[in-house]
Design a protein around this motif. Structure first.
Motif, PDB file in Angstrom:
ATOM      1  N   THR A   2       0.802  -1.141  -0.073  1.00  0.00           N
ATOM      2  CA  THR A   2      -0.116   0.099  -0.239  1.00  0.00           C
ATOM      3  C   THR A   2       0.858   1.247   0.006  1.00  0.00           C
ATOM      4  N   ARG A   3       0.298   2.557  -0.285  1.00  0.00           N
ATOM      5  CA  ARG A   3       0.988   3.905  -0.352  1.00  0.00           C
ATOM      6  C   ARG A   3       1.932   3.844   1.074  1.00  0.00           C
ATOM      7  N   SER A   4       1.579   3.661   2.133  1.00  0.00           N
ATOM      8  CA  SER A   4       2.002   3.960   3.351  1.00  0.00           C
ATOM      9  C   SER A   4       3.066   2.784   3.584  1.00  0.00           C
ATOM     10  N   THR A   8       9.801   5.727   0.587  1.00  0.00           N
ATOM     11  CA  THR A   8       9.596   7.067  -0.019  1.00  0.00           C
ATOM     12  C   THR A   8      10.856   7.961   0.375  1.00  0.00           C
ATOM     13  N   VAL A   9      10.946   8.967  -0.376  1.00  0.00           N
ATOM     14  CA  VAL A   9      11.899  10.218  -0.249  1.00  0.00           C
ATOM     15  C   VAL A   9      11.348  11.392  -0.196  1.00  0.00           C
ATOM     16  N   PRO A  10      11.751  12.311   0.596  1.00  0.00           N
ATOM     17  CA  PRO A  10      11.091  13.616   0.569  1.00  0.00           C
ATOM     18  C   PRO A  10      10.936  14.235  -0.645  1.00  0.00           C
ATOM     19  N   LEU A  11       9.831  15.164  -0.743  1.00  0.00           N
ATOM     20  CA  LEU A  11       9.613  15.961  -2.141  1.00  0.00           C
ATOM     21  C   LEU A  11      10.291  17.237  -2.167  1.00  0.00           C
TER      22      LEU A  11
END
Ligand code: IYR
Length: 227
Positions: A2-4, A8-11
């Motif tokens: 799922t997305r969570s 991820t990396v910071p935008l």
């Protein structure tokens, strides 16, 4: 996942701009883009390879289906290859203008003054042949499905044209039909299909462009707003 759960990396790269500044920037960009013209007369002056590399890398940042990046850009500066491409393209174009094109199509093209002669395919320093990668190939030869290939390659091509224009170069989107000769001349694999041929370089000194093509539709003709 799922997305969570995905890593991820910071935008980065979204500094909030004051409205005035936002409008100033987008209007300046619009004015610069409005100066882009399809150019058919090129200087033979060389353009450094690095410019083409950066522009292709910019195109490669395009949003695309499942980030599978279903494209290939073949940048051709080799005179002999350009000659072969011109020969094959002109053969198709002679068929098009002389036989295949219905009268309505020829009428639509009349204000542009195009014809089967494509000297720019040899004069311009670079031809970038853009291919759609219809599916991927794993090492064992099995196929990887690609998604939204036409949309993805179309967006990337728009970004490539924008990048080259931003660098001060002229472009021409050339779409001889059919384009199978590009697969043959450039020896591209069977999972790729030619998408279009982008001609780029400096405009010839004193180059002129058709007046008719500078007329662009106004906002009320191309957009509607529902508030
Ligand atoms: N491919 C031909 C014809 C052509 C078609 C369209 I639609 C254009 O906008 C321009 C040209 C050629 O390149 O001459």
């Amino acid at each position: 996942m799922t997305r969570s759960e995905v890593p991820t990396v910071p935008l980065h790269g979204y500094p909030e701009l004051p409205t005035e500044e936002m409008i100033r920037r987008v209007a300046a960009f619009r004015a610069r883009m409005a100066m882009r013209r399809t150019v058919r007369d090129y200087s033979d002056r060389p353009v450094p390879r690095q410019v083409i590399e950066e522009a292709i890398l910019a195109a490669g940042t395009a949003p695309n289906g499942a980030n599978l990046q279903p494209w290939h850009f073949e940048a051709v500066a080799c005179a002999e290859t350009k000659r072969k491409i011109r020969e094959a393209a002109e053969a198709e174009e002679r068929e098009f203008y002389g036989r295949r094109a219905p009268p309505e199509w020829l009428e639509a093209l009349a204000p542009l003054g195009t014809d089967p002669e494509k000297p720019f395919l040899e004069t311009a320093p670079w031809l970038i042949a853009i291919f759609e990668r219809r599916y991927g190939l794993r090492d064992d030869g099995s196929r990887v499905k690609h998604y939204y290939v036409g949309e993805s390659v179309g967006i990337a091509t728009g970004m490539l044209i924008t990048a080259l224009h931003h660098a001060g170069l002229a472009t021409l989107t050339h779409t001889p039909s059919p384009m199978g000769f590009l697969t043959r001349i450039l020896e591209r694999p069977e999972n790729e299909r030619p998408f279009l041929l982008l001609v780029t370089g400096y405009p010839a000194e004193g180059a002129e462009v058709p007046e008719a093509a500078s007329r662009k539709k106004g906002l009320d003709e191309i957009a509607s707003f529902r508030l």
